[in-house]
Design an enzyme around this catalytic site. Sequence first.
Site, PDB file in Angstrom:
ATOM      1  N   THR A 146       0.863  -1.176   0.000  1.00  0.00           N
ATOM      2  CA  THR A 146       0.000   0.000   0.000  1.00  0.00           C
ATOM      3  C   THR A 146       0.900   1.227   0.000  1.00  0.00           C
ATOM      4  OG1 THR A 146      -1.795  -1.114   1.173  1.00  0.00           O
ATOM      5  CG2 THR A 146      -1.754   1.295   1.258  1.00  0.00           C
ATOM      6  N   LYS A 197      -7.448   1.396  -2.798  1.00  0.00           N
ATOM      7  CA  LYS A 197      -7.072   1.006  -1.441  1.00  0.00           C
ATOM      8  C   LYS A 197      -7.271   2.174  -0.473  1.00  0.00           C
ATOM      9  CE  LYS A 197      -5.408  -1.472   1.933  1.00  0.00           C
ATOM     10  NZ  LYS A 197      -4.096  -2.153   1.956  1.00  0.00           N
ATOM     11  N   LYS A 199      -0.008   5.482   8.436  1.00  0.00           N
ATOM     12  CA  LYS A 199       0.683   5.662   7.152  1.00  0.00           C
ATOM     13  C   LYS A 199      -0.320   5.692   5.999  1.00  0.00           C
ATOM     14  CE  LYS A 199       2.035   2.176   4.961  1.00  0.00           C
ATOM     15  NZ  LYS A 199       1.586   1.302   3.838  1.00  0.00           N
TER      16      LYS A 199
END
Length: 275
Positions: A82, A157, A225
């Site tokens: 990701t 995502k 993150k």
Amino acid sequence: MAGHLQKAGFSTTVYNRTAAKAQQWVAEFGGASADTPKEAAANADIVLVCVGNDEDVRSVFFGDQGILAGLAPGALVVDHTTTSAGLAEELDIAVKAAQSEFVDGPVSGGQAGAENGQLSIMCGGEQSSYERAQSVFQAYGKGWQLLGKAGSGQRCKMVNQVCIAGILQGLAEGIALAQKTGLDVEKVQQVLAGGAAQSWQLENRAHTMAKDEYDFGFAIDWMIKDLGYCLDEAKRNHLTLPVASQVRGFYQELQAQGMNRCDTSVLLRKLKQDN
């Protein structure tokens, strides 16, 4: 994920930045390990990457010992990390310059999904590259979709993470209310599971949250993150995401208290601290 590939009959060579993990994998699954990303990518038809963040990805792609240095023309590279969408676009250009193909394919499903071969895979790239990648997706995925050009998988995502953040904050508030008013959370979960409030988080995390157990799945370090990428992308598109921004702030407060390896459902602790 690599274990599922080996079990499915693929000739698999692994590289891990912690060499002992690669050696442990070989002992468990067979296959081979490499000392560098370049060596792991050499002569591979398909190269799969899953590390931590943008800089981790760059560290294994670029440089004299990076993937690009060993990539054979015509190979397919799939990045399951990701990352930011910008990095996916950067890698697409770099891999194509090496006469190879690229797909960004971040996954959802967490540790359990990886171990059970039940990951959802969100893809960006060319249709032909996506079709080629499906031969390996079958080993560890339960579903996959091409969303558009390179970077589209990462943007999907981001949508996934924004939705999860909102659901978990709502679930934390609901459980807090249930507990304060003397309801049995397990019974509440069972009845809500048949209605409009049903979600994976409700089904899998309500009972552990009620027990103050947070040693499952996806650590808040990684969610902080990921939500950072989401907020950066939103800003570039002149969009505000108030819930995602607030929840990221809650995670950062918990992180500062040493709960950084707790899973994302730990939001209930933050709520109780404030009440």
